[in-house]
Design an enzyme around this catalytic site. Structure first.
Site, mmCIF file in Angstrom:
data_model
loop_
_atom_site.group_PDB
_atom_site.id
_atom_site.type_symbol
_atom_site.label_atom_id
_atom_site.label_comp_id
_atom_site.label_asym_id
_atom_site.label_seq_id
_atom_site.Cartn_x
_atom_site.Cartn_y
_atom_site.Cartn_z
ATOM 1 N N HIS A 197 -8.258 2.353 -0.993
ATOM 2 C CA HIS A 197 -8.452 2.075 -2.176
ATOM 3 C C HIS A 197 -8.059 1.160 -2.907
ATOM 4 O O HIS A 197 -7.771 -0.074 -2.324
ATOM 5 C CB HIS A 197 -7.846 3.688 -3.193
ATOM 6 C CG HIS A 197 -6.468 2.713 -2.914
ATOM 7 N ND1 HIS A 197 -5.198 3.536 -1.927
ATOM 8 C CD2 HIS A 197 -5.715 3.011 -4.024
ATOM 9 C CE1 HIS A 197 -4.270 2.863 -2.633
ATOM 10 N NE2 HIS A 197 -4.031 2.597 -2.978
ATOM 11 N N PHE A 198 -9.262 0.650 -3.958
ATOM 12 C CA PHE A 198 -9.329 0.143 -5.072
ATOM 13 C C PHE A 198 -8.767 0.161 -5.931
ATOM 14 O O PHE A 198 -8.863 1.433 -7.141
ATOM 15 C CB PHE A 198 -10.599 -0.960 -5.411
ATOM 16 C CG PHE A 198 -10.986 -1.573 -3.540
ATOM 17 C CD1 PHE A 198 -11.452 -2.900 -3.718
ATOM 18 C CD2 PHE A 198 -11.578 -0.321 -2.929
ATOM 19 C CE1 PHE A 198 -11.796 -3.346 -2.515
ATOM 20 C CE2 PHE A 198 -12.159 -0.802 -1.206
ATOM 21 C CZ PHE A 198 -11.587 -2.166 -1.552
ATOM 22 N N HIS A 199 -7.701 -1.015 -6.555
ATOM 23 C CA HIS A 199 -7.626 -0.679 -8.064
ATOM 24 C C HIS A 199 -8.163 -1.320 -9.291
ATOM 25 O O HIS A 199 -8.462 -2.524 -8.848
ATOM 26 C CB HIS A 199 -6.053 -0.407 -8.426
ATOM 27 C CG HIS A 199 -5.189 0.302 -7.125
ATOM 28 N ND1 HIS A 199 -4.165 0.460 -8.164
ATOM 29 C CD2 HIS A 199 -5.190 -0.734 -6.002
ATOM 30 C CE1 HIS A 199 -3.264 0.986 -7.148
ATOM 31 N NE2 HIS A 199 -3.472 0.557 -6.049
ATOM 32 N N GLN B 24 0.745 -0.987 0.001
ATOM 33 C CA GLN B 24 -0.303 -0.201 -0.086
ATOM 34 C C GLN B 24 1.220 1.166 0.255
ATOM 35 O O GLN B 24 1.745 1.267 0.747
ATOM 36 C CB GLN B 24 -0.895 0.066 1.769
ATOM 37 C CG GLN B 24 -1.955 1.132 1.273
ATOM 38 C CD GLN B 24 -2.725 0.893 2.386
ATOM 39 O OE1 GLN B 24 -2.448 0.827 3.061
ATOM 40 N NE2 GLN B 24 -3.961 1.726 2.668
#
Length: 229
Positions: free
Chosen positions: A153-155, A147
């Site tokens: 957050h999501f990719h 991270q």
């Protein structure tokens, strides 16, 4: 009267969230620096971000150093360091929007042919084919888990067919060393296409799940405070 400008938050995702307040999913925020934040004077030098979606609970935008073309991040609006810190309401919003954003991003980037955007023939309802294409959804928690920005957050990472399958690669690809900066001109093309596709996906929800499904997506069930239809 404009508010006195204040400094941006130190967290880059918090800065984006502050510069791009919640807006209707059917009227997404502008990509340029002529944002509400500048117009009201509420932020000094707000960050430029290509924002796909901005709600009271999350913000989705193009990654400035994409792993593949169309790499999008979905972050919580409030600062949450790890997924275990996310509230129930934030988790609900992330879950509701994740599939919709994946479809919008991947279909827009890969194109309808590769993404499977065709209609099933020979059916009474003419239901759309569910195949979308190939992509990764990745979420990291903590420095040892790669991270980079300590904000949940999501990719969403599209995987086009003309790029060899990734094998035996370290997850350190999520560091900046192996990534290129986002091209400004291409970014505008990408975000405009994604916004158009997102509108189609929202319409698809209404067509398939009716007004109740759309209200759930937009967060209007119960408290009814996120969006107007």
């Amino acid at each position: 009267m404009p508010l006195p400008p204040h400094s941006l938050p130190s967290c880059p995702f918090c800065a984006i969230a502050a510069a791009y307040p919640p807006s209707s999913s059917q009227s997404p925020p502008p990509s340029s620096t002529t944002t509400t934040a500048i117009a009201t004077g509420s932020l000094a030098n707000p960050p430029l971000a290509r924002v796909l979606l901005s709600t009271p609970y999350l913000v989705a935008f193009l990654d400035h150093a994409p792993i593949s073309r169309g790499h999008v991040l979905i972050a919580t609006r409030q600062h949450r360091e790890k997924l275990s810190d996310v509230s129930v309401e934030e988790g609900r919003a992330l879950g509701a929007w994740m599939g919709i954003l994946c479809r919008a991003v991947v279909t827009s980037v890969l194109g309808e042919k590769e993404a499977g955007g065709t209609k099933a023939r020979g059916t009474e309802t003419g239901a759309e084919e569910d195949a979308v294409g190939d992509w990764n959804v990745v979420q990291n928690n903590g420095a040892r888990a790669a991270q980079v920005v300590p904000h949940v957050h999501f990719h969403i990472i599209p995987r086009p067919g003309d790029v060899p399958e990734i094998k035996n690669r370290s997850w350190t690809i999520f560091g900046k060393g192996q990534r290129e900066e986002l091209d400004d001109e291409d970014a505008e093309v990408l975000i405009n296409g994604m916004r158009q596709q997102l509108a189609k996906e929202i319409a698809r929800v209404r067509r398939r799940e009716g007004d109740d499904g759309l209200r759930l997506l937009l967060g209007e069930q119960g408290k009814g405070r996120e969006h107007k239809l």
